[in-house]
Design a protein around this motif. Sequence first.
Motif, PDB file in Angstrom:
ATOM      1  N   THR A   1       0.779   5.405   1.369  1.00 18.09           N
ATOM      2  CA  THR A   1       0.084   6.408   2.182  1.00 18.09           C
ATOM      3  C   THR A   1       0.936   7.671   2.232  1.00 18.09           C
ATOM      4  O   THR A   1       1.998   7.737   1.607  1.00 18.09           O
ATOM      5  CB  THR A   1      -0.131   5.896   3.621  1.00 18.09           C
ATOM      6  OG1 THR A   1       1.155   5.809   4.277  1.00 18.09           O
ATOM      7  CG2 THR A   1      -0.794   4.523   3.633  1.00 18.09           C
TER       8      THR A   1
ATOM      9  N   VAL B   1      -1.398  11.065  -2.959  1.00 15.84           N
ATOM     10  CA  VAL B   1      -1.390  10.076  -1.870  1.00 15.84           C
ATOM     11  C   VAL B   1      -0.081  10.117  -1.090  1.00 15.84           C
ATOM     12  O   VAL B   1      -0.075  10.201   0.146  1.00 15.84           O
ATOM     13  CB  VAL B   1      -1.626   8.650  -2.434  1.00 15.84           C
ATOM     14  CG1 VAL B   1      -1.404   7.600  -1.346  1.00 15.84           C
ATOM     15  CG2 VAL B   1      -3.034   8.538  -3.002  1.00 15.84           C
TER      16      VAL B   1
ATOM     17  N   SER C   1       0.846  -1.193   0.000  1.00 17.61           N
ATOM     18  CA  SER C   1       0.000   0.000   0.000  1.00 17.61           C
ATOM     19  C   SER C   1       0.881   1.244   0.000  1.00 17.61           C
ATOM     20  O   SER C   1       2.081   1.179   0.281  1.00 17.61           O
ATOM     21  CB  SER C   1      -0.918   0.018   1.233  1.00 17.61           C
ATOM     22  OG  SER C   1      -0.121   0.109   2.417  1.00 17.61           O
TER      23      SER C   1
END
Length: 453
Positions: free
Chosen positions: A125, A433, A123
Motif C-alpha cells: 500500500t 501503489v 500486500s
Amino acid sequence: MKISFDCADKINGLLTMTIEQADYQEKVEKTLKDYRKKAQVPGFRPGQVPMGLIKRQYGTAVKVDEVNKLLGEKLYEYIRENKIQMLGEPLPNTEKQIPQDFEKDADLTFVFDIAVAPEFEVSLTGRDKVDYYTITVDDKLIDQQVQMYASQAGEFVKAEVFSGNDTLTGDLRQLDKKGNTIEGGITTESGMIMPAYIKEESQKKLFDGAKAGDIITFNPKKAYPDNDAEVAALLKVDKELVKDLDSDFSFQITEIRHYQPAEVNQALFDKVFGEGAVSDEKAFREKIAEQLKAQFAGSSDYKFMLDVRAHLEKKVGKLEFPEALLKRVMLQNNQDKGAEFVEKNFEGSIQELKWHLIKEKIVTAHEIKVEEADIKNVAKEAIRAQFAQYGMSNVPDDVLENYAAEQLKKRENIDNFVDRAVDLKLTETLKTVVKLNEKSVTLDEFNKLMEGK
C-alpha cells in the motif's frame, strides 16, 4: 473412483486415489476391439482373431496405459478443482504405496506425496516506502555515447607511423641466435599484429614509433606468453609447431592501418537516427540524452523491483517449505546432476520459490494481465535492444515486426516474453501503489548500488 487428500501439517500432502474396474474397463474393451480388427495372427483371418487371445497378448499393456491416463487426468483435475497450490510434481509415496497387480480385475490404489505451498498473506500500500533511483544523464555520458557512435561508424585508413590501436601488416621470418634468417625456418607473409594486445610490455615497446618499411625484431612467444593459439594464428602455422618455439622473428612492416572514428557530422547523425531525424550536433546530443534516459529508466525499474522484492521478503518473513519432498522433486528433475547438485543449489531454489509465490499473490491482488499485444511489444523491444548493441538504433518497425513474429513461433521464447510482460506491468503498477523515495544518482553511484557496495 475415490480420491482423498490429507495435509495435516499444511505443507506435506498425501493424495490417495483408488481406480475401480468400471473407471477404465469400457476404454480397455474398446481399444482391444480395435486391436482385434487390425491384428495379424497366423491361422486367423483379419478381424477373426479370438478376443481371448487378444486379451492375453495385449490386455495388461492396454490396461496399464488407460490407468496411467486416468491417473494423470483425474489427479490434476482434483488438484485444480480443490485449489491445492502444489509445488513441483506429485511423487509416489515410498511408505504407503504397495505394488499393484495389473493382471487381476481388482481396484488399484495409488498414493502420492504432494508438496504444498505455505499459506501466507502479503500486500503493498501507500504505507510501504521503497527507494527509486533516477540516473542523471550528464555531458560526460553523452560525450561517451557520441564517441561510441563515431567509433562504430569509423573505418581503417593507411598511416605512416604506428600509434595506439593501429594494425600492422608485414612479413615474418624466423631468426637464429645470431639474428640471421633460418633457411627453411618459419616464414609468414602478410602477418597481422596489433601491438596494443601484446601482453609483455618490453615486446610491446619495440613497435613504438614504427614506420612502414621498418624491420622489428621480436619474440612471439614472449609477446604472447601462455597463448600458443595466438602465436600460431600470427605465424599461420599449426599450434603444435609453436609449442617449444623460442626463436626471435623479424617483422618487416608493409602497411600500417589506423582506425579512424567517423566525424561528428550529418552523415553520422543520419546513420545513427535515420536520414533527417536530427540536423545539428545539439539535436544529436539531445536525442542521445533521450535515448540514455529511456535506457536508464529500465535500469531504475529493475533496481526498484529488486528493492520491492527485498521489502516483501522481509515483510513476509520465514516461510516453511516441505524441504525433504522438494529435494526429491528437485532430484527427480535433475537426475543427470545428482544429489550433490541438489544440496548445493537447494537454498537458492527455495529463495526463488519464495519470491515466485509472493509475486504471484501481488500479481493477482493487482489484477495484472497481459494481452497478445503486450507480448509482441516485449519481443520487439528485446530485438530493438539487440540491434542497438551494434549501433543500429533506427531499425524500421516492419523489420522489428518480422523478427518478433519469428521469435514468437518458439514456445520457450513465448514463456520468457510473457514473464517479461508481466514484470513490466507489475513494475508500472507498483510505482503507483507504494510511496517512492526518489533519489538522483550518477551512473557510477548506481553501478555501485547494483554491486551491493
